[in-house]
Scaffold this active site. Structure first.
Site, PDB file in Angstrom:
ATOM      1  N   LEU A  86      -6.777 -24.248 -23.490  1.00  0.00           N
ATOM      2  CA  LEU A  86      -8.165 -24.758 -24.315  1.00  0.00           C
ATOM      3  C   LEU A  86      -9.030 -25.422 -23.474  1.00  0.00           C
ATOM      4  CD1 LEU A  86      -9.456 -25.339 -27.188  1.00  0.00           C
ATOM      5  CD2 LEU A  86      -7.983 -27.513 -27.191  1.00  0.00           C
ATOM      6  N   ASP A 142     -16.774 -36.881 -38.845  1.00  0.00           N
ATOM      7  CA  ASP A 142     -17.392 -38.103 -39.660  1.00  0.00           C
ATOM      8  C   ASP A 142     -16.642 -38.651 -40.623  1.00  0.00           C
ATOM      9  OD1 ASP A 142     -19.784 -39.410 -40.278  1.00  0.00           O
ATOM     10  OD2 ASP A 142     -20.567 -37.757 -41.317  1.00  0.00           O
ATOM     11  N   GLY A 143     -16.987 -40.059 -40.887  1.00  0.00           N
ATOM     12  CA  GLY A 143     -16.129 -40.598 -41.992  1.00  0.00           C
ATOM     13  C   GLY A 143     -15.213 -41.612 -41.790  1.00  0.00           C
ATOM     14  N   HIS A 176     -11.988 -45.742 -36.368  1.00  0.00           N
ATOM     15  CA  HIS A 176     -12.243 -44.980 -35.441  1.00  0.00           C
ATOM     16  C   HIS A 176     -10.748 -44.760 -34.649  1.00  0.00           C
ATOM     17  CE1 HIS A 176     -16.460 -45.073 -35.668  1.00  0.00           C
ATOM     18  NE2 HIS A 176     -16.594 -46.419 -35.445  1.00  0.00           N
ATOM     19  N   GLY A 221     -15.767 -44.668 -40.511  1.00  0.00           N
ATOM     20  CA  GLY A 221     -16.175 -45.805 -41.360  1.00  0.00           C
ATOM     21  C   GLY A 221     -15.795 -46.150 -42.778  1.00  0.00           C
TER      22      GLY A 221
HETATM   23  C1  FPP Z   1     -17.950 -40.871 -37.153  1.00  0.00           C
HETATM   24  O1  FPP Z   1     -17.606 -41.760 -38.039  1.00  0.00           O
HETATM   25  C2  FPP Z   1     -17.296 -41.016 -35.870  1.00  0.00           C
HETATM   26  C3  FPP Z   1     -17.708 -41.467 -34.689  1.00  0.00           C
HETATM   27  C4  FPP Z   1     -18.911 -42.087 -34.300  1.00  0.00           C
HETATM   28  C5  FPP Z   1     -17.036 -41.460 -33.378  1.00  0.00           C
HETATM   29  C6  FPP Z   1     -15.587 -41.131 -33.717  1.00  0.00           C
HETATM   30  C7  FPP Z   1     -14.637 -41.008 -32.313  1.00  0.00           C
HETATM   31  C8  FPP Z   1     -13.471 -40.785 -32.050  1.00  0.00           C
HETATM   32  C9  FPP Z   1     -12.599 -40.225 -33.047  1.00  0.00           C
HETATM   33  C10 FPP Z   1     -13.021 -40.997 -30.572  1.00  0.00           C
HETATM   34  C11 FPP Z   1     -13.528 -39.809 -29.788  1.00  0.00           C
HETATM   35  C12 FPP Z   1     -13.174 -40.019 -28.327  1.00  0.00           C
HETATM   36  C13 FPP Z   1     -13.020 -39.065 -27.391  1.00  0.00           C
HETATM   37  C14 FPP Z   1     -12.762 -39.428 -25.868  1.00  0.00           C
HETATM   38  C15 FPP Z   1     -12.995 -37.633 -27.709  1.00  0.00           C
HETATM   39  P1  FPP Z   1     -18.563 -42.715 -38.653  1.00  0.00           P
HETATM   40  O2  FPP Z   1     -18.313 -44.159 -38.013  1.00  0.00           O
HETATM   41  O3  FPP Z   1     -20.061 -42.197 -38.680  1.00  0.00           O
HETATM   42  O4  FPP Z   1     -18.147 -42.921 -40.235  1.00  0.00           O
HETATM   43  P2  FPP Z   1     -18.990 -43.128 -41.715  1.00  0.00           P
HETATM   44  O5  FPP Z   1     -20.061 -41.876 -41.690  1.00  0.00           O
HETATM   45  O6  FPP Z   1     -17.916 -43.450 -42.506  1.00  0.00           O
HETATM   46  O7  FPP Z   1     -19.667 -44.414 -41.250  1.00  0.00           O
END
Ligand code: FPP
Length: 240
Positions: free
Chosen positions: A133, A21-22, A38, A24
């Site tokens: 893993l 998380d985080g 991301h 954004g």
């Molecule tokens: C949350 O941050 C994160 C996500 C919604 C997805 C993150 C995905 C990846 C890092 C890639 C994963 C891919 C694979 C194939 C494993 P947020 O957007 O909720 O951040 P915020 O809370 O600050 O808005």
């Protein structure tokens, strides 16, 4: 290489789950579009997976896309779909070389583009026989949806009601082999489960960190494992 100083490798958690998380907020703090967060999260993810493999962790599961994430703006959903696809294309061979077995859990959904589903199947197939893993990606995943789908599977299998117990239900979860989660880590200062692995987290130790996901590295995973190892897990019983 950071070899996880301080970790007792004889008492590793079997299964660690991460809410990444985080992303954004990390981007917004830099005046960048959310999607850049991301993109930056990929480095964090790969370093964490490699760190997990390095210390001999058996199971690591990450929350990549929740059943609720469809509510994000269409442009961000499209980005996340394409990003997951390209990440798989770019990284699955590298993970394969590290003996990582890639798996997915989540609800099949026609909204997931066909080519993304194809890449998922390819990555799973390529790495199916690996013995290191097990790296599981929760994709279009919701904990309640998983339990509902397992209940539907049970009904379809015709198990009589008086034979329904926990073991019978587990057989119908998305991955019946997935062990319970010992340690759940959530980044970015949010102290919630957000519908992640509800069944498997019944007795999990929870570690919350203020670090935003793009800044997370294997050292943060190792620190969380040290915190886990200092805790006293009683599973409802008494240890002394
Ligand atoms: C949350 O941050 C994160 C996500 C919604 C997805 C993150 C995905 C990846 C890092 C890639 C994963 C891919 C694979 C194939 C494993 P947020 O957007 O909720 O951040 P915020 O809370 O600050 O808005």
């Amino acid at each position: 290489m950071d070899r996880g100083a301080g970790i007792d490798v004889t008492r590793l958690p079997t299964h660690v789950a991460c809410v990444m998380d985080g992303n954004g907020r990390w981007a917004q703090a830099r005046g960048l579009p959310r999607t850049e967060g991301h993109t930056a999260g990929e480095e964090a993810l790969i370093d964490t997976v490699e760190g997990a493999a390095e210390i001999g962790l058996q199971w690591l599961t990450v929350y990549a896309f929740s059943t609720e994430n469809w509510r994000r703006p269409p442009s961000e959903v499209r980005f996340l779909m394409g990003f997951n696809e390209s990440l798989l294309v770019r990284r699955s061979h590298e993970l394969h070389e590290q003996n990582v077995r890639i798996r997915f859990v989540g609800r099949p959904d026609a909204r997931i583009p066909r080519r993304v589903r194809a890449r998922i199947d390819e990555a799973v197939e390529l790495t199916a026989a690996n013995t290191g893993l097990t790296f599981t990606v929760a994709f279009n995943y919701g904990g309640r949806a998983e339990i509902v789908d397992a209940a539907a599977g049970l009904v379809r299998s015709g198990v009589p009601a008086d034979e329904v117990d926990e073991a019978a239900l587990v057989k119908h979860l998305y991955d019946a082999e997935m062990p319970e989660v010992d340690l759940m880590i959530r980044t970015s200062g949010e102290n919630r489960l957000s519908n992640f692995l509800l069944w498997q987290m019944a007795y999990s130790e929870l570690v919350f960190t203020d670090t935003l996901w793009p800044d997370f590295r294997r050292r943060d995973l190792f620190d969380a494992i040290c915190i886990y190892q200092a805790r006293d897990r009683r599973f409802g019983g008494l240890n002394r």
